[in-house]
Write an enzyme that holds these catalytic residues in place. Structure first.
Site, PDB file in Angstrom:
ATOM      1  N   CYS A 131       6.322  38.757 -14.290  1.00  0.00           N
ATOM      2  CA  CYS A 131       7.399  38.655 -15.275  1.00  0.00           C
ATOM      3  C   CYS A 131       6.837  38.750 -16.693  1.00  0.00           C
ATOM      4  CB  CYS A 131       8.168  37.347 -15.093  1.00  0.00           C
ATOM      5  SG  CYS A 131       7.170  35.856 -15.263  1.00  0.00           S
ATOM      6  N   LEU A 162      28.222  22.160   9.951  1.00  0.00           N
ATOM      7  CA  LEU A 162      27.615  23.242   9.175  1.00  0.00           C
ATOM      8  C   LEU A 162      26.438  22.753   8.335  1.00  0.00           C
ATOM      9  CD1 LEU A 162      30.826  25.164   7.998  1.00  0.00           C
ATOM     10  CD2 LEU A 162      29.498  25.479  10.095  1.00  0.00           C
ATOM     11  N   GLU A 176      29.099  32.333  10.327  1.00  0.00           N
ATOM     12  CA  GLU A 176      28.939  31.899  11.715  1.00  0.00           C
ATOM     13  C   GLU A 176      30.206  32.030  12.559  1.00  0.00           C
ATOM     14  OE1 GLU A 176      27.081  28.246  12.647  1.00  0.00           O
ATOM     15  OE2 GLU A 176      25.281  28.640  11.483  1.00  0.00           O
ATOM     16  N   ASN A 199      35.542  34.994  15.342  1.00  0.00           N
ATOM     17  CA  ASN A 199      35.452  36.426  15.601  1.00  0.00           C
ATOM     18  C   ASN A 199      36.252  37.260  14.603  1.00  0.00           C
ATOM     19  OD1 ASN A 199      37.961  35.529  16.754  1.00  0.00           O
ATOM     20  ND2 ASN A 199      38.020  37.399  17.998  1.00  0.00           N
ATOM     21  N   GLU A 253       1.491  33.984  -9.405  1.00  0.00           N
ATOM     22  CA  GLU A 253       0.290  34.330 -10.150  1.00  0.00           C
ATOM     23  C   GLU A 253      -0.368  33.090 -10.756  1.00  0.00           C
ATOM     24  OE1 GLU A 253       3.384  37.606 -11.138  1.00  0.00           O
ATOM     25  OE2 GLU A 253       3.368  35.545 -10.398  1.00  0.00           O
ATOM     26  N   ASP A 257      36.559  23.804  16.248  1.00  0.00           N
ATOM     27  CA  ASP A 257      35.188  23.376  16.550  1.00  0.00           C
ATOM     28  C   ASP A 257      34.761  22.151  15.751  1.00  0.00           C
ATOM     29  OD1 ASP A 257      35.280  25.619  18.087  1.00  0.00           O
ATOM     30  OD2 ASP A 257      33.755  26.745  16.989  1.00  0.00           O
ATOM     31  N   HIS A 275       4.925  30.143 -10.896  1.00  0.00           N
ATOM     32  CA  HIS A 275       5.034  31.380 -10.142  1.00  0.00           C
ATOM     33  C   HIS A 275       3.759  31.625  -9.341  1.00  0.00           C
ATOM     34  CE1 HIS A 275       8.449  33.283 -12.766  1.00  0.00           C
ATOM     35  NE2 HIS A 275       8.766  32.102 -12.270  1.00  0.00           N
ATOM     36  N   CYS A 281       4.218  35.520 -16.710  1.00  0.00           N
ATOM     37  CA  CYS A 281       2.976  35.634 -15.941  1.00  0.00           C
ATOM     38  C   CYS A 281       2.104  36.772 -16.460  1.00  0.00           C
ATOM     39  CB  CYS A 281       3.298  35.863 -14.470  1.00  0.00           C
ATOM     40  SG  CYS A 281       4.042  34.416 -13.666  1.00  0.00           S
ATOM     41  N   ARG A 331      20.278  28.384   8.866  1.00  0.00           N
ATOM     42  CA  ARG A 331      21.065  27.678   7.851  1.00  0.00           C
ATOM     43  C   ARG A 331      20.175  27.237   6.685  1.00  0.00           C
ATOM     44  NH1 ARG A 331      24.967  23.713  11.544  1.00  0.00           N
ATOM     45  NH2 ARG A 331      26.183  25.390  12.542  1.00  0.00           N
TER      46      ARG A 331
END
Length: 347
Positions: A77, A208, A286, A289, A52, A204, A50, A86, A188
């Site tokens: 934590c 992706l 993405e 519509n 810290e 399309d 982490h 931590c 992405r």
């Protein structure tokens, strides 16, 4: 203000973990002694040290820790997870003063780290740049409080508010430039999952994936109610984990999982519940519509990025409309204007 100066540095450091820290929150830490920074760190990757711990390890003279202040953007934590607490390390190193940006919303922490530090006799200051620190971990907060992924909508539209021509086949109209397309790939890489509707996947044939930016490709998500999508589409190439939401039973394919849901009911809550159970903390939507507008109409989104192209299409598929549902700012990247909407739901 001195404390705000060092907390801003914590936030700056934390942002380096954007692509790799999830499902853990992004956290930054700075250690200051006699008005000088002697250690810095951030949470690089889930399962690793982490912020810290990394900050403490970076201090060349550990004896200085006993008279230092550690600044951390998120409450340390106090529980054993993949790494030790931590808060225990801070106590062990005898750091006398701790300045915290915001309390951890995660149920296993939720104030316990602060209490442990105070019970050990440490001076603890909380709430420094609290709003900024909470915004930093907005994905983490959304996931753990709303029990769904943090949802970002993204599309490009023409000057006359269309996203594509009406078509039954062929290539889509290219509204982005190569440089702004690179920004899409950056988005992405910053998300755990990416989603498109049936028609977008069909017309399309998108991959992706992250190709024009460094990072991991997100889990691909597509809806296919009647299982009419061709298995030859790129989303079914097996290279990236893919989830298909459908109403028809189907045997899983290599790296492709078919998940039955009830299309007679609103499918979005069902999908979000499944993504939450899968531990997918952030989702990029993405297209197309209809899918984007359904998220907007359901008020099921957190951010939206809309690229404005100077091209005029005159007719075609209308762009989604957010209207006045959220505040909007304008951001310019590579000469293109982007409208950035933010729907604050952090509570």
């Amino acid at each position: 203000m001195e404390e705000e100066k060092y907390m801003r540095r914590c936030i700056q450091l934390a942002q380096n973990g954007l692509c790799n820290a999830a499902p853990n929150p992004m956290v930054g830490a700075v250690i200051v002694c006699d008005g000088k920074i002697i250690g810095e760190g951030y949470h690089v990757r889930c399962g690793e040290a982490h912020a810290e711990v990394n900050a403490i390890r970076s201090v060349k003279d550990p004896s200085l820790l006993k008279r230092s202040t550690i600044y951390v953007s998120l409450e340390p934590c106090a529980h054993y997870g993949k790494t030790p607490p931590c808060a225990d390390l801070i106590i062990e190193k005898e750091i006398p003063r701790i300045v915290i940006g915001c309390q951890d919303p995660f149920a296993k922490v939720a104030g316990r780290g602060i209490r442990k530090l105070k019970d050990a006799g440490r001076e603890v200051i909380t709430g420094v740049l609290e709003d900024e620190c909470r915004s930093l971990i907005r994905r983490f907060i959304t996931f753990h409080t709303l029990h769904r992924p943090y949802i970002t909508l993204k599309w490009a539209e023409s000057a006359d508010k269309y996203i594509d021509k009406n078509r039954e086949d062929g290539q889509p109209v290219i509204l982005s430039t190569p440089l702004t397309s690179m920004l899409v790939h950056k988005k992405r890489a910053e998300h755990n999952a990416i989603m498109v509707g049936t028609r977008t996947a069909e017309l399309d044939n998108p991959s992706l994936t992250v190709r024009n930016w460094q990072g991991r490709s997100p889990v691909r998500i597509v809806t296919d109610r009647q299982l009419r999508l061709s298995p030859k589409l790129r989303v079914f190439d097996g290279n990236i984990r893919t989830l298909v939401f459908t109403e028809k039973p189907c045997q899983p394919q290599p790296n492709v999982e078919y998940i039955p849901i009830d299309f007679q009911r609103n499918i979005l809550p069902q999908i979000m519940e499944h993504l939450y159970m899968q531990g997918l903390q952030s989702l990029l939507v993405e297209g197309g519509n209809i899918l984007l507008q359904s998220f907007i109409d359901a008020e099921l989104w957190d951010e939206a990025f809309v690229e404005e192209s100077p091209l005029t299409l005159l007719s075609g598929i209308k762009a989604p409309e957010i209207g006045n549902k959220a505040p909007c700012t304008n951001e310019v990247y590579f000469g293109r204007n982007f409208r950035h909407y933010s729907a604050t739901r952090l509570g």
